[in-house]
Design a protein around this motif. Structure first.
Motif, mmCIF file in Angstrom:
data_model
loop_
_atom_site.group_PDB
_atom_site.id
_atom_site.type_symbol
_atom_site.label_atom_id
_atom_site.label_comp_id
_atom_site.label_asym_id
_atom_site.label_seq_id
_atom_site.Cartn_x
_atom_site.Cartn_y
_atom_site.Cartn_z
ATOM 1 N N GLY A 89 5.413 22.610 11.355
ATOM 2 C CA GLY A 89 3.575 22.930 10.595
ATOM 3 C C GLY A 89 3.871 24.178 11.586
ATOM 4 N N THR A 90 2.531 23.560 12.088
ATOM 5 C CA THR A 90 2.179 25.538 13.115
ATOM 6 C C THR A 90 3.322 25.365 13.138
ATOM 7 N N TRP A 91 4.308 25.296 14.606
ATOM 8 C CA TRP A 91 5.219 25.717 15.184
ATOM 9 C C TRP A 91 6.485 26.027 14.179
ATOM 10 N N PHE A 92 6.547 25.899 12.541
ATOM 11 C CA PHE A 92 7.719 26.356 12.366
ATOM 12 C C PHE A 92 6.773 27.847 11.622
ATOM 13 N N GLU A 93 5.630 27.694 11.081
ATOM 14 C CA GLU A 93 5.078 29.234 10.602
ATOM 15 C C GLU A 93 5.234 29.574 12.126
ATOM 16 N N VAL A 116 0.784 -1.208 0.097
ATOM 17 C CA VAL A 116 0.228 -0.053 -0.137
ATOM 18 C C VAL A 116 0.628 1.417 -0.027
ATOM 19 N N LYS A 117 0.496 2.209 -0.887
ATOM 20 C CA LYS A 117 1.698 3.270 -0.775
ATOM 21 C C LYS A 117 0.500 4.506 -0.272
ATOM 22 N N VAL A 118 1.182 4.973 0.193
ATOM 23 C CA VAL A 118 0.540 6.640 1.107
ATOM 24 C C VAL A 118 1.252 7.597 1.056
ATOM 25 N N ILE A 119 0.673 8.784 0.717
ATOM 26 C CA ILE A 119 0.791 10.118 0.605
ATOM 27 C C ILE A 119 0.069 11.305 1.830
ATOM 28 N N CYS A 120 0.929 11.768 2.211
ATOM 29 C CA CYS A 120 0.268 12.399 3.672
ATOM 30 C C CYS A 120 0.955 14.330 3.332
ATOM 31 N N VAL A 121 -0.237 14.812 3.005
ATOM 32 C CA VAL A 121 0.803 16.198 2.826
ATOM 33 C C VAL A 121 0.837 16.718 4.574
ATOM 34 N N GLY A 122 1.767 17.180 4.834
ATOM 35 C CA GLY A 122 1.699 18.036 6.299
ATOM 36 C C GLY A 122 3.121 17.045 6.511
ATOM 37 N N ALA A 123 4.222 18.035 7.587
ATOM 38 C CA ALA A 123 4.558 17.218 8.100
ATOM 39 C C ALA A 123 4.816 18.385 9.445
ATOM 40 N N GLY A 124 3.798 18.104 10.066
ATOM 41 C CA GLY A 124 3.708 18.648 11.576
ATOM 42 C C GLY A 124 3.326 17.946 12.473
ATOM 43 N N ALA A 125 2.850 18.378 13.891
ATOM 44 C CA ALA A 125 2.574 17.325 14.642
ATOM 45 C C ALA A 125 1.302 16.010 14.165
ATOM 46 N N TYR A 152 5.189 -1.718 3.049
ATOM 47 C CA TYR A 152 4.030 -0.094 2.726
ATOM 48 C C TYR A 152 5.471 1.362 1.703
ATOM 49 N N SER A 153 4.784 2.434 1.168
ATOM 50 C CA SER A 153 5.497 3.103 1.669
ATOM 51 C C SER A 153 5.081 4.670 2.184
ATOM 52 N N LEU A 154 5.637 5.291 2.160
ATOM 53 C CA LEU A 154 4.946 6.807 2.696
ATOM 54 C C LEU A 154 5.362 7.849 2.498
ATOM 55 N N THR A 155 4.877 9.317 2.128
ATOM 56 C CA THR A 155 5.664 9.977 1.256
ATOM 57 C C THR A 155 5.205 10.782 2.627
ATOM 58 N N ILE A 156 5.917 12.336 3.380
ATOM 59 C CA ILE A 156 4.992 13.102 3.592
ATOM 60 C C ILE A 156 5.853 14.196 2.974
ATOM 61 N N TYR A 157 5.179 15.146 2.028
ATOM 62 C CA TYR A 157 5.385 16.667 1.526
ATOM 63 C C TYR A 157 4.857 17.898 2.766
ATOM 64 N N ASP A 158 5.510 18.259 3.314
ATOM 65 C CA ASP A 158 5.293 19.658 3.439
ATOM 66 C C ASP A 158 5.921 21.067 2.540
#
Length: 605
Positions: free
Chosen positions: A53-57, A15-24, A40-46
């Motif tokens: 996320g919030t604590w970087f911005e 199963v291939k998973v993509i996640c948008v956002g590298a916050g908490a 599985y594979s996971l790629t998180i794009y930020d």
């Protein structure tokens, strides 16, 4: 011929998973998948150059979390060496960076990568994801079986919708996208807004600016500074926490017990609501001792309608400083050198700081396309989410901190953990049912859920007379998009997914997961093939209520008064006041005690 491993029951397909956002949220998903899943594979794009996320911005002056630091962690990952009772944004960012390094999660994360479009292919049963490398401009075309949106809801600055902002020739800053390179020393600053960010910004900039003028359109409820007068933990306290993990655990548990004891404060006309309103009114008047300030700074709406701000008395006292001017109105327009307030008065400033919060419309910043529909357009019209994790009829996609997540009355990270469990349960089901093509929330279920939320909200404070983020900063309008209950209520609601609310699509026989009749147990050479033979019944209960009480460790705590909080009690007759040293959140602080009852120690902790 012997059977094949891949033909065993519940075999795990790739199963291939993509996640948008590298916050908490995205970071936690990476941890959960790495801990429990295979194949599985996971790629998180930020889009940001760094994680968190919030604590970087959010890096404006004085930026800190309004949840006690030791409770703004994952439940299983304490940080004993927090420097302050309320941690600043840089320290929180450091916590998440350390977490990623400790569990080797960086391998899944691509920073400076902006997702620009996501599109579902029904034929392939996949999401096509268009990504732009922010540093090179290169466009990447990726795909996944399951798409996770972990973009949060505090990441799009809400600039005030006021004419003329482009005319202003001075420096414009926003609390949600703050430029730390700008010096405020000796400057005349106009601070627009009086919410959580402004309450932190004003005391931080007051000592360095020439003058600051704050525009307060509507007040907020603030809590005493009992937990933050000491501010920093002492070296001795930090050393104790580092050497004694039990002390940190006890502090965290006690803080959660207090937070989770006061939900009825968020219900209209309850005893806790009235007690809290009376308490905060009394203590604020005692601090201000100024009738005009009291008239403008003590809200007439319910406590909790807007997020209650801890350690807000420093802000109130800052309003009385010699170089601070207070304008009790909003801003109607901008000019070349400042702005004009509601009463028509002109105000000049070298710098304008807009502490006007975030766009909390939940409308995605990139197209989410499926079956001829665009989620951006639909959610601009009306939000149709499912319990903080689902999107009506959109296949193979789930959300963290989506609409109707409990972000108002408790610790956000524990809600994120519950959502991670929920999301992983769907990833697991998809992976172990080889003929499953898609899953999506049923529209009828989402409509019923939204109707229930609308009905429940009539009894809750978020529909009172205030502008809050759950109404996208409007009075009235949409149904508030927070969870219509307590944090504990949410944990119980999402613990066991209601599969009847979901539609599952298959390509092939839906029972293909049964395989050739061989179990996973038989394929494990070290397993106990007689594991079900016991000398006592130690299995989980067959009823949901009993399972819930077992998880909550029923019977382990002294009996408590239900729906009451002694810290909110105010004696009816005029009492004798004595000062005592009381440990609060691990910090020794002075507080007034009235007839043995703490009267100014209510916190989110």
């Amino acid at each position: 011929m012997d059977p094949l491993r891949e033909n065993a029951i519940y075999n795990e397909r790739f199963v291939k998973v993509i996640c948008v956002g590298a916050g908490a949220s995205g970071i936690l998903l990476a941890y959960r998948l790495k801990r429990s899943f295979n194949n599985y594979s996971l790629t998180i794009y930020d889009k940001n150059p760094e994680i968190s996320g919030t604590w970087f911005e959010n890096r404006y002056p004085g930026c800190a979390c309004d949840v006690p630091s030791h409770n703004y962690t994952y439940s299983f990952e304490p940080k004993p060496d927090f420097s302050s009772v309320y941690a600043g944004s840089k320290e929180i960012k450091g916590y998440f960076q350390e977490f990623v390094a400790k569990y080797d999660l960086q391998q899944f994360i691509k920073t400076s990568h902006l997702v620009t479009e996501t599109k579902w292919s029904e034929e392939k049963g996949q999401w096509e994801v268009r990504v732009e490398d922010v540093l090179t401009g290169k466009v990447i075309h990726d795909w996944c079986h399951i798409l996770i949106h972990a973009t949060g809801y505090l990441n799009k600055p809400a600039w005030p919708k006021i004419p003329g902002i482009e005319k202003y020739k001075g420096t414009k800053l926003h609390s949600a996208d703050y430029d730390e390179s700008i010096s405020l020393e000796g400057k005349d600053v106009l601070l627009i807004g009086a919410g959580s960010s402004a309450v932190q910004i004003l005391p931080a900039i007051q000592p360095i600016v020439k003058r600051a003028k704050i525009f307060i359109r509507s007040p907020v409820w603030v809590l005493p500074d009992i937990s933050s007068e000491s501010g920093k933990y002492s070296l001795e306290q930090i050393e104790k926490f580092v050497k004694d993990p039990r002390a940190v655990l006890e502090l965290r548990q006690n803080n959660e017990r207090t937070m989770n004891s006061i939900f009825t404060m968020y219900m209209k006309d309850t005893i806790l609501q009235e007690q809290c309103k009376n308490l905060l009114t009394t203590t604020t008047k005692k601090l201000l001792q100024d009738e005009e300030m009291e008239r403008h700074l003590i809200p007439d709406f319910a406590v909790g309608c807007k997020r209650v701000i801890p350690s807000g008395y420093k802000y109130l006292t800052t309003l009385k400083k010699e170089n601070i001017d207070v304008v009790y109105s909003g801003v109607t327009s901008f000019t070349e050198d400042g702005c004009i307030s509601d009463d028509g008065q002109s105000h000049k400033g070298d710098v304008i700081i807009c502490a006007t919060g975030f766009n909390t419309s939940y409308v995605p910043s990139y197209p989410v396309l499926a079956d001829g529909r665009n989620l951006q357009e639909e959610w601009r019209e009306s939000i149709m989410g499912y319990m903080g994790v689902g999107i009506s009829e959109f296949p193979n996609t789930l959300t963290f901190l989506g609409p109707y997540t409990p972000v108002s009355n408790g610790p956000t990270l524990i809600a994120i953990e519950a959502q991670a469990d929920y999301i992983c349960s769907f990833i697991d089901r998809y992976q172990t049912e080889p003929s499953m093509h898609s899953f999506r929330p049923k529209r009828a279920a989402c409509e019923d859920f939204k109707a229930h939320v609308a009905s429940a909200m009539e009894r809750l404070v978020w529909t009172d007379r205030c502008r809050n983020s759950h109404n996208n900063h409007a009075v009235g309008g949409r149904v508030p998009t927070t969870w219509p209950g307590s944090t504990l209520h949410y944990l119980e609601a999402v613990r066991e997914p209601r599969v009847e609310d979901w539609e599952f699509g298959y390509r092939g026989n839906r029972f293909a997961w049964l395989g050739d009749g061989v179990s996973q147990t038989e394929w494990d050479p070290t397993s106990d093939l007689g594991y079900y033979i016991r000398d006592a019944d130690d299995g989980k209960s067959d009823s949901r209520r009993a399972r819930t009480l077992a998880i909550a460790r029923t019977g382990t705590q002294p009996a408590r008064p239900l729906h009451r909080q002694p810290k909110l009690t105010i004696a009816e007759e005029k009492p004798k006041v004595a000062t005592h040293e009381i440990p609060v959140n691990g910090v020794s602080a002075k507080a007034d005690k009235v007839n043995g009852t703490l009267v100014n120690g209510l916190h989110n902790s």
